[in-house]
Structures are given as C-alpha cells and as structure tokens.
Design a protein around this motif. Sequence first.
Motif, PDB file in Angstrom:
ATOM      1  N   ILE A  99      -9.086   1.116   0.217  1.00  0.00           N
ATOM      2  CA  ILE A  99      -7.979   0.750  -0.675  1.00  0.00           C
ATOM      3  C   ILE A  99      -7.578   1.947  -1.531  1.00  0.00           C
ATOM      4  CG2 ILE A  99      -7.366  -0.659  -2.682  1.00  0.00           C
ATOM      5  CD1 ILE A  99      -9.116  -2.884  -1.487  1.00  0.00           C
ATOM      6  N   VAL A 103      -4.229   3.243   0.287  1.00  0.00           N
ATOM      7  CA  VAL A 103      -3.137   2.525  -0.394  1.00  0.00           C
ATOM      8  C   VAL A 103      -2.618   3.309  -1.588  1.00  0.00           C
ATOM      9  CG1 VAL A 103      -2.495   0.413  -1.626  1.00  0.00           C
ATOM     10  CG2 VAL A 103      -3.996   0.278   0.378  1.00  0.00           C
ATOM     11  N   HIS A 107      -0.926   6.689   0.108  1.00  0.00           N
ATOM     12  CA  HIS A 107       0.206   5.789   0.419  1.00  0.00           C
ATOM     13  C   HIS A 107       0.435   5.674   1.924  1.00  0.00           C
ATOM     14  CE1 HIS A 107       1.099   5.879  -3.868  1.00  0.00           C
ATOM     15  NE2 HIS A 107       1.094   7.207  -3.820  1.00  0.00           N
ATOM     16  N   ILE A 109      -0.889   3.200   3.735  1.00  0.00           N
ATOM     17  CA  ILE A 109      -0.836   1.768   4.043  1.00  0.00           C
ATOM     18  C   ILE A 109      -0.126   1.052   2.903  1.00  0.00           C
ATOM     19  CG2 ILE A 109      -2.226  -0.344   4.234  1.00  0.00           C
ATOM     20  CD1 ILE A 109      -4.278   1.202   5.778  1.00  0.00           C
ATOM     21  N   ASP A 110       0.761   0.150   3.261  1.00  0.00           N
ATOM     22  CA  ASP A 110       1.455  -0.659   2.263  1.00  0.00           C
ATOM     23  C   ASP A 110       0.524  -1.770   1.776  1.00  0.00           C
ATOM     24  OD1 ASP A 110       4.104  -1.578   0.972  1.00  0.00           O
ATOM     25  OD2 ASP A 110       3.418  -3.378   2.045  1.00  0.00           O
ATOM     26  N   TRP A 111       0.469  -1.948   0.464  1.00  0.00           N
ATOM     27  CA  TRP A 111      -0.441  -2.928  -0.144  1.00  0.00           C
ATOM     28  C   TRP A 111      -0.169  -4.336   0.377  1.00  0.00           C
ATOM     29  CZ3 TRP A 111      -4.933  -3.589  -1.661  1.00  0.00           C
ATOM     30  CH2 TRP A 111      -5.375  -4.277  -2.786  1.00  0.00           C
ATOM     31  N   LEU A 114      -1.390  -4.750   3.905  1.00  0.00           N
ATOM     32  CA  LEU A 114      -2.843  -4.900   3.951  1.00  0.00           C
ATOM     33  C   LEU A 114      -3.247  -6.327   3.602  1.00  0.00           C
ATOM     34  CD1 LEU A 114      -5.771  -3.938   4.109  1.00  0.00           C
ATOM     35  CD2 LEU A 114      -5.548  -3.064   1.775  1.00  0.00           C
TER      36      LEU A 114
END
Length: 235
Positions: A99, A103, A107, A109-111, A114
């Motif tokens: 995370i 995240v 950046h 992975i989009d929160w 996820l």
Amino acid sequence: MLTNTRIGPETGDPASFKSFADVWDAFVTQLNHLVALGCQGTSIVQKGQAGRLPLPFYSSTRWDPISKAKDLTEGGARYPHSGCNNVGLSTAADSLTAIKQLVFDEHKIDWDDLLEGLRTDFAGKTELQNTLLNDAPKYGNDNDEADQMASNVHMAHYAALEDKVTAFGGRYLLLIFNTNHLVVVSHGSRTAATPDGRGARKPVGISVSPSEGRDVSGPKAAMRSICKLDQTAIP
C-alpha cells in the motif's frame, strides 16, 4: 469482506484515506482492538480452568505451586504470565508495504482499484494481483523497507500488550511460534484477499516466518529479516 459484517471498530471508509499515515493509524486501531479481545478471551479461560481442568501433576513439578498449595490453574505460579501469539506478521507487513509503495509513494496502483480487487478476490484483475505480488518488496529477503514495516507491525503488537494483565496478575507477552498449528486452525480460510496479492481464504503468514514462496533470496536473507525484529520484545 467475506461476511459483510464488521467485527472491528469503526475506522472510516478506506477510500477516504489520503496518506499512508491514515492507513497505519487505522491498522493500529484494529490491532489494539483485537489484541484486547484475545487477552479478554484468555482471561476467561484462565478463570474457568481452575477447579474444572486442574493440572495437579504438572503443578507438583514446580516449587511455587507446592509452597502456595495452589494449582497452576489457580494462580500458583510465581510469574503467572500468559501470551498473545503473533499471527500473520508477514501478511500484514507485506500488505502495508505494498500500500505504502504502490499506492501512495509511486502511484502505480489506484486506491479504489485496489479496494475493489480485495472485495472481489481479484476477479478479472490478474494484472493488479501480479503487480502486488511482484512489484513491492517482501519481508524475508533482507530488504530494509519491507523488514522495517514488519518490525513496525511487531512492535505495535508488543505495545498493545503492555497494559494487559492476566487473570492472576501477570503480564501478557508477545509470543512467536513458528508452527503449522496456525495452518491447522485455518486463520487464512476466514481472511479475505490482502494487498500483498494473497487470494481470499489462502494461508496467512506463520508467526515471524516470511509468507510462503515470498522469500526468494535464500535462507540467510530470511534469517537476517527475522533478526531485524526487536528481540527484546520477545520472552
């Protein structure tokens, strides 16, 4: 996420979290709540065991129960401590590391993406799952970032136990058991998908060991990772 029933305290909608600090604060709040429940449950067992399931022979092998004329289950021990086992350290640490890095730091992975992947056990999100598995460092490989996160989780567990008292006035100690007992009792089968890329109902990490298959740098690297945990927090 598996039962649609919230078993922990209310820590807000994770979609509203703006930083990793928000995630960490929520994690520690949940950890503290569950550690307290575990200690309460153990104390109930301790109080109920006396008179119902005494240990006369075991008690007779120690001087303090003999001198006090008290069975161990009645508080006959000089140090009436108990413990709270560390379950899933690597799963928690690897999830939090993923995370933080993927995240919030990179950046990548989009929160929201996820969170949806965790709710659906990565259905149709193989690329997301592979990114979580492969692009964030994992505890057990002598990686300082991942190992520091594991140490933070380890010490948060220790801190949650500091003010807990057993039924007979002893301390609750942070225990580590590298044992497959945790697989038998199936914590993983009741746990939803996690941000380390682990699928729903799969095994969680066993005590201080790395997660299965994630320690890819050899046994010496795994041991170095374990040795970075504060050993003074362990009896």
